[in-house]
Write a protein that holds these residues in place. Structure first.
Motif, PDB file in Angstrom:
ATOM      1  N   TYR A 416       0.635  -1.173   0.008  1.00 22.19           N
ATOM      2  CA  TYR A 416      -0.158   0.040   0.062  1.00 22.19           C
ATOM      3  C   TYR A 416       0.864   1.313   0.066  1.00 22.19           C
ATOM      4  CZ  TYR A 416      -3.104   3.877   1.679  1.00 22.19           C
ATOM      5  OH  TYR A 416      -3.905   5.083   1.778  1.00 22.19           O
ATOM      6  N   ASN A 417       2.045   1.083   0.901  1.00 21.56           N
ATOM      7  CA  ASN A 417       2.943   2.476   0.851  1.00 21.56           C
ATOM      8  C   ASN A 417       3.507   2.751  -0.585  1.00 21.56           C
ATOM      9  OD1 ASN A 417       2.113   2.948   3.628  1.00 21.56           O
ATOM     10  ND2 ASN A 417       3.930   1.521   4.448  1.00 21.56           N
ATOM     11  N   LEU A 418       3.840   1.398  -1.132  1.00 18.93           N
ATOM     12  CA  LEU A 418       4.731   1.957  -2.177  1.00 18.93           C
ATOM     13  C   LEU A 418       3.800   2.365  -3.499  1.00 18.93           C
ATOM     14  CD1 LEU A 418       6.962  -1.432  -2.309  1.00 18.93           C
ATOM     15  CD2 LEU A 418       7.813   1.144  -1.973  1.00 18.93           C
ATOM     16  N   TRP A 419       2.392   1.626  -3.341  1.00 18.42           N
ATOM     17  CA  TRP A 419       1.175   2.001  -4.422  1.00 18.42           C
ATOM     18  C   TRP A 419       0.952   3.510  -4.348  1.00 18.42           C
ATOM     19  CZ3 TRP A 419      -3.916   3.179  -3.010  1.00 18.42           C
ATOM     20  CH2 TRP A 419      -4.798   3.538  -4.212  1.00 18.42           C
ATOM     21  N   LYS A 420       0.829   4.083  -3.040  1.00 20.67           N
ATOM     22  CA  LYS A 420       0.504   5.151  -2.741  1.00 20.67           C
ATOM     23  C   LYS A 420       1.480   6.252  -2.983  1.00 20.67           C
ATOM     24  CE  LYS A 420       1.109   6.535   1.563  1.00 20.67           C
ATOM     25  NZ  LYS A 420       1.035   6.821   2.998  1.00 20.67           N
ATOM     26  N   ASP A 421       2.844   6.097  -3.256  1.00 20.96           N
ATOM     27  CA  ASP A 421       3.996   6.638  -3.710  1.00 20.96           C
ATOM     28  C   ASP A 421       4.151   6.667  -5.110  1.00 20.96           C
ATOM     29  OD1 ASP A 421       4.069   7.857  -1.133  1.00 20.96           O
ATOM     30  OD2 ASP A 421       5.886   6.555  -0.624  1.00 20.96           O
ATOM     31  N   PHE A 423       5.126   3.796  -6.957  1.00 29.15           N
ATOM     32  CA  PHE A 423       6.085   2.868  -7.447  1.00 29.15           C
ATOM     33  C   PHE A 423       5.300   1.801  -7.903  1.00 29.15           C
ATOM     34  CE2 PHE A 423       8.637   5.300  -4.202  1.00 29.15           C
ATOM     35  CZ  PHE A 423       9.637   5.422  -5.138  1.00 29.15           C
ATOM     36  N   LEU A 424       4.230   1.320  -7.286  1.00 27.01           N
ATOM     37  CA  LEU A 424       3.574   0.372  -7.984  1.00 27.01           C
ATOM     38  C   LEU A 424       2.254   0.764  -8.362  1.00 27.01           C
ATOM     39  CD1 LEU A 424       4.044  -2.286  -4.888  1.00 27.01           C
ATOM     40  CD2 LEU A 424       5.660  -1.875  -7.128  1.00 27.01           C
ATOM     41  N   SER A 425       1.599  -0.363  -9.560  1.00 27.25           N
ATOM     42  CA  SER A 425       0.210  -0.117 -10.167  1.00 27.25           C
ATOM     43  C   SER A 425      -0.692  -1.409  -9.428  1.00 27.25           C
ATOM     44  CB  SER A 425       0.153  -0.138 -11.474  1.00 27.25           C
ATOM     45  OG  SER A 425       0.841  -1.265 -11.882  1.00 27.25           O
ATOM     46  N   MET A 426      -1.815  -1.124  -9.098  1.00 23.60           N
ATOM     47  CA  MET A 426      -2.598  -2.046  -8.323  1.00 23.60           C
ATOM     48  C   MET A 426      -3.923  -2.188  -9.100  1.00 23.60           C
ATOM     49  SD  MET A 426      -5.464  -2.225  -6.315  1.00 23.60           S
ATOM     50  CE  MET A 426      -5.571  -0.693  -5.229  1.00 23.60           C
ATOM     51  N   GLN A 427      -4.423  -3.580  -9.137  1.00 24.08           N
ATOM     52  CA  GLN A 427      -5.475  -3.740 -10.021  1.00 24.08           C
ATOM     53  C   GLN A 427      -6.367  -4.937  -9.217  1.00 24.08           C
ATOM     54  OE1 GLN A 427      -4.585  -6.076 -13.563  1.00 24.08           O
ATOM     55  NE2 GLN A 427      -6.907  -6.352 -14.004  1.00 24.08           N
ATOM     56  N   LYS A 428      -7.611  -4.640  -8.928  1.00 30.38           N
ATOM     57  CA  LYS A 428      -8.361  -5.440  -8.093  1.00 30.38           C
ATOM     58  C   LYS A 428      -9.106  -6.567  -9.211  1.00 30.38           C
ATOM     59  CE  LYS A 428     -10.742  -3.146  -4.911  1.00 30.38           C
ATOM     60  NZ  LYS A 428     -11.980  -2.273  -4.496  1.00 30.38           N
ATOM     61  N   VAL A 429      -9.128  -7.878  -8.506  1.00 33.83           N
ATOM     62  CA  VAL A 429      -9.945  -8.646  -9.575  1.00 33.83           C
ATOM     63  C   VAL A 429     -10.812  -9.702  -8.619  1.00 33.83           C
ATOM     64  CG1 VAL A 429      -7.874  -8.951 -11.337  1.00 33.83           C
ATOM     65  CG2 VAL A 429      -7.838 -10.293  -9.590  1.00 33.83           C
ATOM     66  N   SER A 430     -11.926 -10.081  -9.134  1.00 33.79           N
ATOM     67  CA  SER A 430     -12.681 -10.812  -8.666  1.00 33.79           C
ATOM     68  C   SER A 430     -12.503 -12.408  -8.785  1.00 33.79           C
ATOM     69  CB  SER A 430     -14.370 -10.545  -8.735  1.00 33.79           C
ATOM     70  OG  SER A 430     -14.521  -9.320  -8.573  1.00 33.79           O
ATOM     71  N   VAL A 431     -12.304 -13.273  -7.730  1.00 30.96           N
ATOM     72  CA  VAL A 431     -12.265 -14.600  -8.083  1.00 30.96           C
ATOM     73  C   VAL A 431     -13.270 -15.305  -7.443  1.00 30.96           C
ATOM     74  CG1 VAL A 431     -10.474 -16.506  -7.553  1.00 30.96           C
ATOM     75  CG2 VAL A 431      -9.753 -14.191  -7.996  1.00 30.96           C
ATOM     76  N   GLU A 432     -13.852 -16.467  -8.224  1.00 33.01           N
ATOM     77  CA  GLU A 432     -14.909 -17.214  -7.646  1.00 33.01           C
ATOM     78  C   GLU A 432     -14.234 -18.434  -7.122  1.00 33.01           C
ATOM     79  OE1 GLU A 432     -17.932 -18.279 -10.365  1.00 33.01           O
ATOM     80  OE2 GLU A 432     -18.409 -16.029 -10.777  1.00 33.01           O
ATOM     81  N   GLY A 433     -14.414 -18.641  -5.805  1.00 33.32           N
ATOM     82  CA  GLY A 433     -14.135 -19.669  -5.127  1.00 33.32           C
ATOM     83  C   GLY A 433     -15.173 -20.712  -4.741  1.00 33.32           C
ATOM     84  N   THR A 434     -15.021 -21.319  -3.573  1.00 33.23           N
ATOM     85  CA  THR A 434     -16.020 -22.605  -3.347  1.00 33.23           C
ATOM     86  C   THR A 434     -17.478 -21.899  -2.748  1.00 33.23           C
ATOM     87  OG1 THR A 434     -14.810 -22.593  -1.130  1.00 33.23           O
ATOM     88  CG2 THR A 434     -14.305 -24.224  -2.959  1.00 33.23           C
ATOM     89  N   GLY A 435     -18.209 -21.477  -3.723  1.00 36.55           N
ATOM     90  CA  GLY A 435     -19.638 -21.065  -3.123  1.00 36.55           C
ATOM     91  C   GLY A 435     -19.591 -19.430  -2.922  1.00 36.55           C
ATOM     92  N   GLN A 436     -18.381 -18.752  -3.119  1.00 34.84           N
ATOM     93  CA  GLN A 436     -18.364 -17.318  -2.863  1.00 34.84           C
ATOM     94  C   GLN A 436     -17.546 -16.645  -3.684  1.00 34.84           C
ATOM     95  OE1 GLN A 436     -17.243 -16.744   1.157  1.00 34.84           O
ATOM     96  NE2 GLN A 436     -15.273 -17.887   1.013  1.00 34.84           N
ATOM     97  N   ARG A 437     -17.638 -15.343  -3.848  1.00 39.38           N
ATOM     98  CA  ARG A 437     -16.436 -14.488  -4.630  1.00 39.38           C
ATOM     99  C   ARG A 437     -15.690 -13.712  -3.676  1.00 39.38           C
ATOM    100  NH1 ARG A 437     -18.018 -13.395  -9.639  1.00 39.38           N
ATOM    101  NH2 ARG A 437     -17.018 -11.409  -9.680  1.00 39.38           N
ATOM    102  N   ARG A 438     -14.447 -13.642  -4.041  1.00 41.11           N
ATOM    103  CA  ARG A 438     -13.617 -12.865  -3.119  1.00 41.11           C
ATOM    104  C   ARG A 438     -12.607 -12.152  -4.147  1.00 41.11           C
ATOM    105  NH1 ARG A 438      -8.528 -15.183  -2.646  1.00 41.11           N
ATOM    106  NH2 ARG A 438      -8.015 -16.963  -3.674  1.00 41.11           N
ATOM    107  N   GLU A 439     -12.316 -10.835  -3.481  1.00 42.02           N
ATOM    108  CA  GLU A 439     -11.513  -9.951  -4.318  1.00 42.02           C
ATOM    109  C   GLU A 439      -9.951 -10.131  -4.022  1.00 42.02           C
ATOM    110  OE1 GLU A 439     -12.719  -6.229  -3.212  1.00 42.02           O
ATOM    111  OE2 GLU A 439     -14.243  -6.211  -5.035  1.00 42.02           O
TER     112      GLU A 439
END
Length: 513
Positions: A416-421, A423-439
């Motif tokens: 988070y600190n490196l992304w805030k400054d 240095f990094l780019s961040m991408q949020k993806v949704s993954v379907e697990g066993t009966g539920q979705r998580r990010e």
């Protein structure tokens, strides 16, 4: 686009060298881009004569380039307007004069260093002015030989350390293809040169013109014999030719302006950095061989070149001309070339080796960035940054934690600190697990942004050092009566100047190489 920290550093350099008035005009051009004389007058609120004098100083010291552009006037008439453009790179080169002098001293000797010192100090000089300066510098009882001066000056020109000044005011015609540019692909638009690039190219001379030496009008035996062998019918033609040569030499000495070739010096410093990097990674012998490849390269000494090429014969000649390379065999040199990942090909019965300098300078940049990350964010961030740099593709948070052996919560905070400054780019993806979705979060190193951030940090640090040096110099003037305090201030200034030179090495890795 020059960052604000870069502009502040450049203005600080100009202020230290030429004063506040010149610095304000330079700041105006750096922040607003190319401007005409009247636009500068309105922006700075200086008088017309003050702005003219400031521009003359900046042009004399190669910090500003004038150029002409067409501009529509009243009634549809087109007139030519002179505009002025600040040369950011040349301004920063003023911090490197001591490095440039050391290069020439090591390559050509003290006398050539003295001549270059005059050119750097005055910006641009004719040979006649340079000769007058060298004569005035001679101590009483010592003589100044013009032939020796000419010989040393020819060494500077032949070595491409000095060049003829570019065209004073090139004309930049409007681009006919500018109008439909919006309809073209982004790839094509990237190939269109900026105004600054157009001006630099238009002002540049050909290599034959840049490094054309001053004709030598001294008479010798061959000329005398030729004169005696000339027939009566050809005498008038011969004398006319001789007069033209003498006139050309006089013009070259009194009217042609010369300046330091910064491109050559940047290439020499790039070679030094690359050799030092290879020597530290692969040993002394590898450094000797790399230096030999660069010195024997048939490519033009251009700091923008990403590779150099040289034949095996020329490499061996350069290697054996160095104290550490006398005992190196052909097989050892060939093995080192392979270890350096040099590509080879045969051309005209000669084997040529090519090495990419860009890979070496890229490694230098990586080391500088990792050093900053370690200092500012800690060892966990150092390991995470190194992993993302090696991967070059998005990596999940869990994988980062597993590969770097960093606790997941700590890794999340570091990311988070490196992304805030930036240095990094961040991408949020949704993954379907066993009966539920998580990010999940994917993280990737933003290399271009990281390099620019580090460069801005370096600009800011260099600005602080320059300001401290200026403050110490002011204190020295106030402490002239106290020898002990004066000695302490001089020692402090020496430490600060050495620190600035070291910091400038890092700036060149990101900006010039």
């Amino acid at each position: 686009m020059i960052s604000q920290d870069g502009v502040n550093l450049a203005v600080c350099v100009i202020t230290a060298h030429f004063g506040d008035l010149v610095a304000k005009v330079c700041s105006c051009l750096l922040k607003r881009g190319s401007l005409s004389l009247q636009e500068i007058v309105r922006t700075t609120e200086f008088s017309n004569s003050q702005v003219k004098n400031c521009l003359l100083v900046l042009i004399q010291h190669n910090c500003v380039q004038a150029f002409s552009v067409p501009r529509g006037g009243a009634g549809g008439a087109t007139k030519t307007v002179t505009q002025y453009m600040a040369l950011f790179d040349n301004i920063l080169h003023r911090m490197r004069f001591s490095k440039f002098l050391a290069i020439v001293k090591g390559d050509l000797g003290v006398q050539c260093e003295t001549l270059l010192q005059g050119i750097l100090g005055y910006g641009r000089l004719t040979f006649d002015q340079l000769m007058v300066r060298a004569t005035s510098k001679q101590s009483e009882g010592s003589s100044c030989n013009v032939d020796v001066l000419r010989k040393n000056f020819s060494k500077l020109v032949h070595g491409h350390y000095v060049e003829r000044c570019p065209r004073p005011e090139p004309f930049i015609a409007p681009s006919e293809e500018a109008a439909p540019a919006r309809k073209r692909s982004s790839k094509f638009r990237e190939e269109i040169l900026s105004l600054e690039q157009q001006v630099v190219i238009a002002a540049s001379l050909t290599d034959a013109e840049r490094f054309s030496e001053i004709p030598n009008t001294g008479t010798d035996a061959s000329v005398t014999e030729d004169k005696q062998d000339v027939t009566v019918g050809d005498k008038r033609k011969f004398e006319s030719t001789e007069l033209d040569e003498e006139t050309e030499a006089t013009i070259s000495e009194t009217e042609v302006l010369w300046r330091a070739n910064f491109q050559k010096f940047v290439f020499c410093l790039k070679k030094k950095v690359c050799v030092a990097k290879v020597r530290s990674r692969k040993g002394l012998d590898a450094g000797v061989v790399l230096e030999a490849i660069i010195e024997s390269s048939e490519q033009e000494c251009d700091s923008s070149k990403i590779y150099v090429k040289a034949s095996m014969d020329s490499i061996l000649e350069k290697v054996r001309g160095k104290p550490d390379g006398i005992s190196m065999t052909l097989e050892l040199v060939r093995g080192i070339l392979e270890d350096l990942d040099c590509s080879s090909h045969t051309e005209d019965c000669n084997v040529y080796y090519t090495i990419e300098l860009q890979c070496i300078t890229e490694s230098c940049r990586k080391d500088e960035v990792e050093s900053l990350i370690l200092t500012k964010y800690g060892k966990e961030a150092f390991r995470i940054f190194g992993l993302l740099n090696r991967k070059g593709s998005p990596v999940e948070t869990d994988q980062i934690s597993d590969f770097t052996l960093v606790d997941k919560k700590v890794a999340q905070q570091v990311l988070y600190n490196l992304w805030k400054d930036d240095f990094l780019s961040m991408q949020k993806v949704s993954v379907e697990g066993t009966g539920q979705r998580r990010e999940n979060f994917l993280w990737k190193l933003n290399k271009k942004s990281s390099w620019n951030l580090v460069l801005n940090h370096l600009y800011h640090a260099a600005l602080n050092l320059n300001q401290k040096i200026t403050h110490v110099v002011e204190q020295e003037h106030e402490a002239l009566l106290s020898e002990e305090k004066l000695k302490h201030l001089k020692n402090s200034r020496t430490i600060l100047e050495l620190s600035l030179l070291k910091l400038d090495d890092a700036i060149m890795i990101f900006h010039d190489f």
